[in-house]
Write a protein that holds these residues in place. Sequence first.
Motif, PDB file in Angstrom:
ATOM      1  N   LEU A   1       6.689  28.923 -12.536  1.00  0.00           N
ATOM      2  CA  LEU A   1       8.070  28.110 -12.231  1.00  0.00           C
ATOM      3  C   LEU A   1       8.813  28.237 -13.457  1.00  0.00           C
ATOM      4  N   GLU A   2       8.997  29.258 -13.999  1.00  0.00           N
ATOM      5  CA  GLU A   2       9.799  29.295 -15.143  1.00  0.00           C
ATOM      6  C   GLU A   2      11.470  29.437 -14.392  1.00  0.00           C
ATOM      7  N   LYS A   3      12.228  28.634 -14.814  1.00  0.00           N
ATOM      8  CA  LYS A   3      13.570  28.658 -14.555  1.00  0.00           C
ATOM      9  C   LYS A   3      14.441  29.895 -14.414  1.00  0.00           C
ATOM     10  N   ASP A   4      14.219  30.518 -15.393  1.00  0.00           N
ATOM     11  CA  ASP A   4      15.018  31.720 -15.623  1.00  0.00           C
ATOM     12  C   ASP A   4      14.303  33.005 -15.159  1.00  0.00           C
ATOM     13  N   PRO A   5      14.728  33.397 -13.918  1.00  0.00           N
ATOM     14  CA  PRO A   5      14.022  34.459 -13.121  1.00  0.00           C
ATOM     15  C   PRO A   5      13.628  35.654 -13.897  1.00  0.00           C
ATOM     16  N   GLU A   6      14.551  36.063 -14.892  1.00  0.00           N
ATOM     17  CA  GLU A   6      14.228  37.223 -15.819  1.00  0.00           C
ATOM     18  C   GLU A   6      12.859  36.821 -16.709  1.00  0.00           C
ATOM     19  N   PHE A   7      12.571  35.931 -16.852  1.00  0.00           N
ATOM     20  CA  PHE A   7      11.477  35.438 -17.683  1.00  0.00           C
ATOM     21  C   PHE A   7      10.164  34.973 -16.695  1.00  0.00           C
ATOM     22  N   ARG A   8      10.507  34.941 -15.589  1.00  0.00           N
ATOM     23  CA  ARG A   8       9.293  34.534 -14.681  1.00  0.00           C
ATOM     24  C   ARG A   8       8.319  35.577 -14.627  1.00  0.00           C
ATOM     25  N   LEU A   9       6.935  34.793 -14.352  1.00  0.00           N
ATOM     26  CA  LEU A   9       5.803  35.839 -14.348  1.00  0.00           C
ATOM     27  C   LEU A   9       5.974  36.621 -13.116  1.00  0.00           C
ATOM     28  N   GLY A  10       5.826  37.966 -13.109  1.00  0.00           N
ATOM     29  CA  GLY A  10       6.009  38.819 -11.916  1.00  0.00           C
ATOM     30  C   GLY A  10       7.229  39.515 -11.812  1.00  0.00           C
ATOM     31  N   SER A  11       8.125  39.094 -12.660  1.00  0.00           N
ATOM     32  CA  SER A  11       9.384  39.630 -12.599  1.00  0.00           C
ATOM     33  C   SER A  11       9.326  40.980 -13.510  1.00  0.00           C
ATOM     34  N   GLY A  12      10.169  41.811 -13.262  1.00  0.00           N
ATOM     35  CA  GLY A  12      10.337  43.206 -14.070  1.00  0.00           C
ATOM     36  C   GLY A  12       9.614  44.316 -13.213  1.00  0.00           C
ATOM     37  N   ASP A  13       9.430  45.234 -13.961  1.00  0.00           N
ATOM     38  CA  ASP A  13       8.885  46.616 -13.349  1.00  0.00           C
ATOM     39  C   ASP A  13       7.445  46.362 -12.949  1.00  0.00           C
ATOM     40  N   VAL A  14       6.711  45.651 -13.804  1.00  0.00           N
ATOM     41  CA  VAL A  14       5.306  45.619 -13.319  1.00  0.00           C
ATOM     42  C   VAL A  14       4.997  44.688 -12.041  1.00  0.00           C
ATOM     43  N   GLY A  15       5.704  43.689 -12.184  1.00  0.00           N
ATOM     44  CA  GLY A  15       5.630  42.760 -11.048  1.00  0.00           C
ATOM     45  C   GLY A  15       4.249  42.139 -10.446  1.00  0.00           C
ATOM     46  N   ALA A  16       3.956  42.321  -9.665  1.00  0.00           N
ATOM     47  CA  ALA A  16       2.408  41.853  -8.961  1.00  0.00           C
ATOM     48  C   ALA A  16       1.427  42.155  -9.821  1.00  0.00           C
TER      49      ALA A  16
END
Length: 149
Positions: free
Chosen positions: A69-84
């Motif tokens: 529930l991190e407000k900034d999607p760039e820092f939210r768990l699961g974001s980025g290349d490694v995702g899931a």
Amino acid sequence: MAPEIYLKLGYGMAADWWALGITVYIMLLYELPFNHKDPVEQMMSILYDDISLPEDLSEDASTLIKELLEKDPEFRLGSGDVGAEMVKEHPFFRDMDWDHLLQRRITAPYLLENEDHQESQENPGCQAPALPPSAARIPSELQEAFRGF
């Protein structure tokens, strides 16, 4: 909805990770993390308020919810290349055998006794919506479309 949707910034997989965070919160605490009747207050709460978590919630569960529930999607768990993979490696899931889950070889640790799943209708203090009654079985001719889903 994830904050980026309200802000009309566009969205991707990070919005799905937000939805998972909301789902985990509801499943563990049986209430909604942001719960206002007024839609503007609801949106403002999602955009700016921190979620409150009970002190007796495990550290792993707390960090999972906070990171999803991190407000900034760039820092939210699961974001980025490694995702899931990043989500799957979170300590909350340390005992999860993902291969067994994929092969449907895991039994649920707890099964509800109420076959209609109407706990929230019977408990006025519960904020979670009641689950709908079980759907009718999909006819066999339509089952093929869902094979492997």
